[in-house]
Design a protein around this motif. Sequence first.
Motif, short mmCIF file in Angstrom:
data_model
loop_
_atom_site.label_atom_id
_atom_site.label_comp_id
_atom_site.label_asym_id
_atom_site.label_seq_id
_atom_site.Cartn_x
_atom_site.Cartn_y
_atom_site.Cartn_z
N LEU A 20 45.81 21.57 3.84
CA LEU A 20 46.64 21.29 2.97
C LEU A 20 45.89 20.54 2.11
O LEU A 20 46.40 21.12 0.78
CB LEU A 20 48.00 20.33 3.02
N VAL A 21 44.18 20.35 2.14
CA VAL A 21 43.26 20.22 1.18
C VAL A 21 42.74 21.49 1.03
O VAL A 21 42.91 21.05 -0.65
CB VAL A 21 42.36 18.90 2.30
N VAL A 22 42.74 21.87 1.54
CA VAL A 22 41.66 23.15 0.90
C VAL A 22 42.88 24.53 0.47
O VAL A 22 42.57 25.02 -0.59
CB VAL A 22 40.96 24.14 1.93
N GLU A 23 44.41 24.38 0.80
CA GLU A 23 44.64 25.05 0.19
C GLU A 23 45.64 24.57 -0.80
O GLU A 23 45.42 25.23 -2.40
CB GLU A 23 46.84 25.57 0.54
N THR A 24 45.75 22.92 -1.96
CA THR A 24 45.96 22.57 -2.64
C THR A 24 44.88 22.78 -3.64
O THR A 24 44.54 23.14 -4.57
CB THR A 24 45.91 21.14 -2.73
N LEU A 25 43.46 22.25 -2.78
CA LEU A 25 41.98 23.11 -3.95
C LEU A 25 42.07 24.33 -4.70
O LEU A 25 41.82 24.72 -5.67
CB LEU A 25 40.89 22.52 -3.27
N PHE A 34 31.01 21.55 -1.91
CA PHE A 34 29.83 21.16 -0.41
C PHE A 34 30.03 20.37 -0.32
O PHE A 34 30.79 19.23 -0.38
CB PHE A 34 28.76 20.59 -1.69
N GLY A 35 28.91 19.93 0.60
CA GLY A 35 29.14 18.65 2.14
C GLY A 35 28.52 19.25 3.41
O GLY A 35 27.79 19.98 3.07
N ILE A 36 28.81 18.43 4.01
CA ILE A 36 27.44 18.14 5.44
C ILE A 36 28.99 18.11 6.52
O ILE A 36 29.93 17.27 6.31
CB ILE A 36 27.05 17.23 5.68
N ALA A 47 39.78 23.72 8.71
CA ALA A 47 40.50 24.19 7.97
C ALA A 47 39.82 25.15 6.72
O ALA A 47 40.72 26.38 6.39
CB ALA A 47 41.28 23.67 6.91
N LEU A 48 38.29 25.38 5.89
CA LEU A 48 37.85 26.12 5.51
C LEU A 48 37.72 27.99 6.36
O LEU A 48 37.82 28.49 5.13
CB LEU A 48 36.30 25.44 4.73
N PRO A 52 39.56 30.78 1.24
CA PRO A 52 38.77 31.81 0.42
C PRO A 52 38.07 31.05 0.10
O PRO A 52 37.08 31.61 -0.78
CB PRO A 52 40.23 32.22 -0.47
N LEU A 53 37.47 29.59 0.27
CA LEU A 53 36.71 28.77 -0.80
C LEU A 53 35.53 29.11 -0.58
O LEU A 53 34.96 29.08 0.76
CB LEU A 53 37.09 27.54 -0.47
#
Length: 565
Positions: A20-25, A34-36, A47-48, A52-53
Motif C-alpha cells: 500500500l505504501v509503494v502503490e500510493t507513492l 532513498f534509504g537503507i 514491496a519495492l 516500478p519505483l
Amino acid sequence: MTHQTAEHSTAVALRNGGDLVVETLAALGARTVFGIPGQHALGLFDALSRSPLHFVSSRVENNAAFAADGYSRATGEVGVLFLSTGPGALTALAGLQEANATGVPMIVVASQIPLEGLGARRKGMLHQLDDQKASAANVTKSQRLIQHASGIPSAIQDAWTEAVSSPQGPVWLEIPQNVLLDKIMVPRVEDALAEPFDNPPRVELIREAVSWLSAAQRPVIVAGGGTRRGKAEPWLLSIAEKLNAPVVCSPGGNGAFPWDHELSLQAWVEDRHVTEVLEDADVLIVVGSSLGEVTSNYFTLTPRGRIIQIDAEPRVLESNRPALGIRADAGQALRALDSALNDALSGAGGNGAHWHAKTPQELVKETLAKVQARLDEQDLGLERTFMADIRSAVPDDMQTFWDMTIAAYWGWSCWDAREGEFHSAQGAGGLGYGYPAAIGGALGLQFQGKADRVLAVSGDGSSMYSIAELATARQHNAPVTWLIVDDGGYGILREYMVDAFGKATHTELARPDFVKLAESFGVPARRVAPADVGDALKAAFAGDGPNVVVVDTLLKMFGPTHLGI
C-alpha cells in the motif's frame, strides 16, 4: 466462487501494508526512493520488489536524507526516504533538519516496532523508542503514526499534500512492523491526488505594500530561497524593473535574479558595502528570507527604512526585524504585487527611484566596484582565480551542490548560477551535504531521462562525513564529479578560531589519500594543483559515471570590510 475470482482473491491476499505504501507513492508520482533496509522496515523493501519505483541504497541514513533532498531540489519532484527504526531513524535527523530549514518537500516513511510494543506495554524490543516521531518534531513539518493498513493510502496522500504546500518541507510518517508485514484485503491503490494548498497574499496587505512602494525613492529587494521555491523569478524581475530597485540574492536565493542585470547586486550579502545599501533603502522588500544570520551580514544590518517581508512560513515573519509581514507563497505574492503595481504606476514609467544624486543603476555599479576594490586589498588572488576557474569549467546549465566549506562560502557570494541551479547546505549548516545531495540530484535527473552531470564541492573535513557514498555512486553509476578541496582540516573553523583567539585548536585532521581511496571504490580520481583545477574538471565532466578531483590548497575567506576598519 469462479476460478478467476479465486485467483484474484489470492493475489489480493498476498499483498501487505508495504504494498500500500509503494502503490500510493507511485500513484502520487514518485519515481525514486532513498534509504537503507532495516529489520522493522523489511515490509517496505519487500514491496519495492513489486514496484516500478527506483531504489537508491545509501550507506548512512543521514546521507540518504541528503540524497532525497538533492533529488527534490534538482528535479522539482518530492523526495522519498525510507528509514528503519530507532538508530536508523535518528541518524537521518540532521539531514532532515537541512531539508526542513530550506523548505524541501519530502515524504519520510519510518518503520516502527510492532504495535504491541508501543508505549509502556512491552519493553526491551530492538531499536525501541517510546515516542520515535517526537524525535522528528523539530526537523519535519508534521508527524503521523499509522496504526492500520487501511489508513496508509489516505495518510500518505495527506502527507504529500502537506509536503508540497508552501511552506514546503519534509513530512514524517511511521508505520509499525506488523502493519507493514501483515497480509491485507485492501484493494490495490489505483490513483491518488495531492494538490498543494493555495497560499495567496491578503488583498489589504498587497494594497498597503503598493502604497509604500509607489512613494518609495530608494527601494531595494532581498531575494531569499523562498523566491526560488515559489518559482517567483519572473515577477521578481518585473517588479525590480518597475520600481527601479536594486536586488541582492541570499545564498539560498542565488540564481533568482539575473547576475549581470544592471540592477543586480549579485549575492554579496556578506559584504558591508552591500549591507549599507540595504540600510539606506527607504523601503526594503524581503522575499523568502528571514533576514537571518548570513543575509543580515551576521546581524549587523540595521535598516533605517520600512520593511515589507513576504514569506510562506509565519514563524519567519518579523522574526528579526519589524515589518509589514505578508504570509504567502512567494510566487503568488509577487505575482499579485506585480499586477497591483501595474495599476499604481501606470503611465509613470517606474517610480522615479533615485539614490542621493545617483540612479539605481549607477549605485549598483559603484557598489560592486567597491566590493571588488575591497577584495583587491586582501591578497585573495589564489581564491578569486580558483573560483573563477571552476566557474569557467562548469557548463552554464550544470547544477552544483556545495558542502559547508570555504569554497562554498565564496560560492554564496560570487557564484553566478546562470542557467544551472546552486544548492548548498546553508539552511541548517551541517557538514556532509554536498556529495550525497549531488548523487540524489544526478540520479533524479537521469531517471527523468536527462543525461546531466552534476558537480559536488566539499572540503576534506566535510567529505569524510559522506565518503562511504562513493560506494553508492559507483553502485548506481551516478554522473557526479566530486571536487575535494583538501586543506588538512576544518578550514572555516580554523579561520574563526584564529580570528577569535589568535590560534586554532583541534581543527587539524589526519585524512586518507583521497585519490587512492576513491580508486579503491572503483571511482576514477586525480590530484591536481590549484592552477589546474579548471582543466581537471573539464576532463572529469567528459567522463562516465562518478569521478573525483582532489586539490591540495589552503583557501582563505574574504573580510567583510576594508582592512583596518
